[in-house]
Design a protein around this motif. Structure first.
Motif, PDB file in Angstrom:
ATOM      1  N   GLN A   1       0.852  -1.188   0.000  1.00  0.00           N
ATOM      2  CA  GLN A   1       0.000   0.000   0.000  1.00  0.00           C
ATOM      3  C   GLN A   1       0.892   1.244   0.000  1.00  0.00           C
ATOM      4  N   VAL A   2       0.458   2.248  -0.733  1.00  0.00           N
ATOM      5  CA  VAL A   2       1.189   3.511  -0.827  1.00  0.00           C
ATOM      6  C   VAL A   2       0.337   4.621  -0.252  1.00  0.00           C
TER       7      VAL A   2
ATOM      8  N   ASN B   1      11.387   9.545  -3.229  1.00  0.00           N
ATOM      9  CA  ASN B   1       9.979   9.134  -3.337  1.00  0.00           C
ATOM     10  C   ASN B   1       9.036  10.331  -3.312  1.00  0.00           C
TER      11      ASN B   1
ATOM     12  N   SER C   1       4.889   7.192   0.861  1.00  0.00           N
ATOM     13  CA  SER C   1       5.410   6.301   1.892  1.00  0.00           C
ATOM     14  C   SER C   1       4.717   4.950   1.786  1.00  0.00           C
ATOM     15  N   GLY C   2       5.299   3.970   2.440  1.00  0.00           N
ATOM     16  CA  GLY C   2       4.728   2.635   2.409  1.00  0.00           C
ATOM     17  C   GLY C   2       5.442   1.749   1.411  1.00  0.00           C
ATOM     18  N   ARG C   3       5.545   2.231   0.201  1.00  0.00           N
ATOM     19  CA  ARG C   3       6.276   1.536  -0.849  1.00  0.00           C
ATOM     20  C   ARG C   3       6.860   2.576  -1.788  1.00  0.00           C
ATOM     21  N   THR C   4       7.867   2.185  -2.527  1.00  0.00           N
ATOM     22  CA  THR C   4       8.434   3.104  -3.499  1.00  0.00           C
ATOM     23  C   THR C   4       7.460   3.321  -4.655  1.00  0.00           C
ATOM     24  N   VAL C   5       7.460   4.545  -5.178  1.00  0.00           N
ATOM     25  CA  VAL C   5       6.642   4.846  -6.346  1.00  0.00           C
ATOM     26  C   VAL C   5       7.503   5.032  -7.575  1.00  0.00           C
TER      27      VAL C   5
ATOM     28  N   TYR D   1      -3.521   5.173  -6.680  1.00  0.00           N
ATOM     29  CA  TYR D   1      -3.372   5.806  -5.371  1.00  0.00           C
ATOM     30  C   TYR D   1      -3.638   7.307  -5.519  1.00  0.00           C
TER      31      TYR D   1
ATOM     32  N   HIS E   1       6.030   3.803 -10.718  1.00  0.00           N
ATOM     33  CA  HIS E   1       4.720   4.323 -11.094  1.00  0.00           C
ATOM     34  C   HIS E   1       4.855   5.653 -11.821  1.00  0.00           C
TER      35      HIS E   1
END
Length: 123
Positions: A1-2, A77, A25-29, A112, A32
């Motif tokens: 999850q981002v 990020n 945050s949470g995962r790299t974008v 997201y 994306h």
């Protein structure tokens, strides 16, 4: 999850500038495509600017070309929107978005969204 968190909005006079930031945050974008949309009162959300995952390809809606600049720092990020020569019609809530599609003239497949940041331009 981002999670996407926007900052940098505010009140500015016409002709002024603001710089919006979107921290993920949470995962790299980094894999994306990223972009900015905006929604004015009583209007539908509209695409403003997009940048491909690599940063090599950029899109702008016609009304902001030459005034807004989108950029990204994958190491941090973070995505930015530099807004110059602001006009009252730029007043809106600005949303950061991460997408899987990058198809002119817009981003597609947004997966997201941020919570939005208010930009108000006074005349």
């Amino acid at each position: 999850q981002v999670q996407l968190v926007e900052s940098g909005g505010g009140l500015v006079q016409a002709g002024g500038s603001l710089r919006l930031s979107c921290a993920a945050s949470g995962r790299t974008v980094s894999s994306h495509h990223m972009g900015w949309f905006r929604q004015a009162p009583g209007k539908e959300r509209e695409f403003v600017a997009g940048i491909s995952w690599s940063g090599d390809d950029i899109l702008y809606t016609e009304s902001v070309k030459g005034r807004f600049t989108i950029s990204r720092d994958n190491a941090k990020n973070t995505v930015f929107l530099q807004m110059n020569s602001l006009k009252p019609e730029d007043t809106a809530v600005y949303f950061c978005a991460a997408s899987v599609g990058f198809t002119r003239p817009t981003l597609t497949g947004v997966i997201y969204w941020g919570q939005g940041t208010q930009v108000t331009v006074s005349s």
